[in-house]
Structures are given as C-alpha cells and as structure tokens.
Design an enzyme around this catalytic site. Structure first.
Site, PDB file in Angstrom:
ATOM      1  N   GLY A  49      -7.460 -62.985-107.041  1.00  0.00           N
ATOM      2  CA  GLY A  49      -8.108 -61.955-106.322  1.00  0.00           C
ATOM      3  C   GLY A  49      -7.748 -60.453-106.723  1.00  0.00           C
ATOM      4  O   GLY A  49      -8.089 -59.445-106.381  1.00  0.00           O
ATOM      5  N   CYS A  50      -7.049 -60.577-107.753  1.00  0.00           N
ATOM      6  CA  CYS A  50      -6.667 -59.125-108.468  1.00  0.00           C
ATOM      7  C   CYS A  50      -7.341 -59.041-109.868  1.00  0.00           C
ATOM      8  O   CYS A  50      -7.583 -60.026-110.603  1.00  0.00           O
ATOM      9  CB  CYS A  50      -4.967 -58.926-108.809  1.00  0.00           C
ATOM     10  SG  CYS A  50      -4.170 -59.293-107.291  1.00  0.00           S
ATOM     11  N   ALA A  51      -7.903 -58.040-109.902  1.00  0.00           N
ATOM     12  CA  ALA A  51      -8.477 -57.735-111.360  1.00  0.00           C
ATOM     13  C   ALA A  51      -7.718 -57.787-112.585  1.00  0.00           C
ATOM     14  O   ALA A  51      -7.931 -58.301-113.556  1.00  0.00           O
ATOM     15  CB  ALA A  51      -9.182 -56.215-111.174  1.00  0.00           C
ATOM     16  N   SER A  52      -6.626 -57.204-112.210  1.00  0.00           N
ATOM     17  CA  SER A  52      -5.227 -57.402-113.125  1.00  0.00           C
ATOM     18  C   SER A  52      -4.681 -58.764-113.261  1.00  0.00           C
ATOM     19  O   SER A  52      -4.811 -59.334-112.242  1.00  0.00           O
ATOM     20  CB  SER A  52      -4.188 -56.257-113.339  1.00  0.00           C
ATOM     21  OG  SER A  52      -5.047 -55.042-113.172  1.00  0.00           O
TER      22      SER A  52
END
Length: 143
Positions: A49-52
């Site tokens: 769920g994190c872009a990074s």
C-alpha cells in the site's frame, strides 16, 4: 496518548513555520535512524500500500498485552524513512495494548502531515500505521 519522543517532534514542528523546514526535519529524523539490515528487507516485512518500498520489522519483548513494542523500519524514499522515524517516536516503548489505543490520525494530525503529504504518501502512512496496529493486536491476542 503520545510518547515523550513524539511530543518532542510535535514541539519542534510548532517552532518550524515553513513546511519546507518541517520536511527537512522529517528527513533528518529518517537519516538518524539505524538502517535495516538487507536480510530483513523481505516480503514478510514489506508494507503493501506504499508507493515507495517500505519494510517494518517488529521487535517485541514479552508476551500478551503487556509486551513491549518496538520496531525497525526502512524505505527507499528519504521522506518516507522520516515518516517511519515519526511513527517510531509515536509507538516505540509502548505496550502492545497501548499501541492499539493510540489515535494515530489525531496525533499525526497535530503535525499537520495529512494536509501536506500527497495522497500516495498519506495512503502509505496509513498502511504503515495499520501494519503496526495489526502486529500489536496479534501479539496482545496471543496471550
């Protein structure tokens, strides 16, 4: 409910008028964190769920609701690494029971982060908080 370490961050934010200064402070907090060993940057510790790329490695001492909660974290993005440091200040040293009582949205709202992070970063921050809460809840329930 906030730890003294988080209160210190909140007080520093009050003195920093400009958001660029606040971002720099968050990045500096991330730089001060010890790096997470490559061996722990695995799918089991990766936060979805994190872009990074984000990894959170819980470190829990004891058992049940009174077990002490801590974690290490890492990201490939400096600002996200800083957000991990902020979450570490918010949760580290609490019992797993107390972790579940922290209103992360309200505490982080005191810093104004929600108003100044992109929607992707905000979603990633929520995903990190949820991972922390899930680990704590699983530990508390395992008693």
């Amino acid at each position: 409910m906030a730890t003294p370490a988080f209160e210190e961050i909140a007080e520093t934010f009050e003195f920093l008028d400009d958001w660029e200064d606040r971002y720099r402070h968050v990045i500096e907090l991330g730089r001060e964190m010890p790096p997470l060993d490559e061996a722990f940057r695995v799918p089991a510790t990766k936060v979805d769920g994190c872009a990074s790329q984000v990894w959170i490695l819980p470190r829990i001492e004891g058992e049940g609701p009174q077990a002490s909660f801590d974690f290490q974290g890492e990201s490939d993005a400096m600002i996200v690494r800083g957000l991990i440091a902020v979450l570490h200040a918010l949760y580290s040293g609490l019992t797993v029971e107390e972790v579940g009582m922290v209103d992360a949205a309200a505490e982080l709202g005191r810093l104004g982060l929600n108003d100044h992070l992109s929607s992707q970063r905000s979603n990633g921050l929520r995903a990190m908080v949820q991972r922390i809460r899930d680990v704590a809840a699983q530990t508390a329930a395992a008693a």
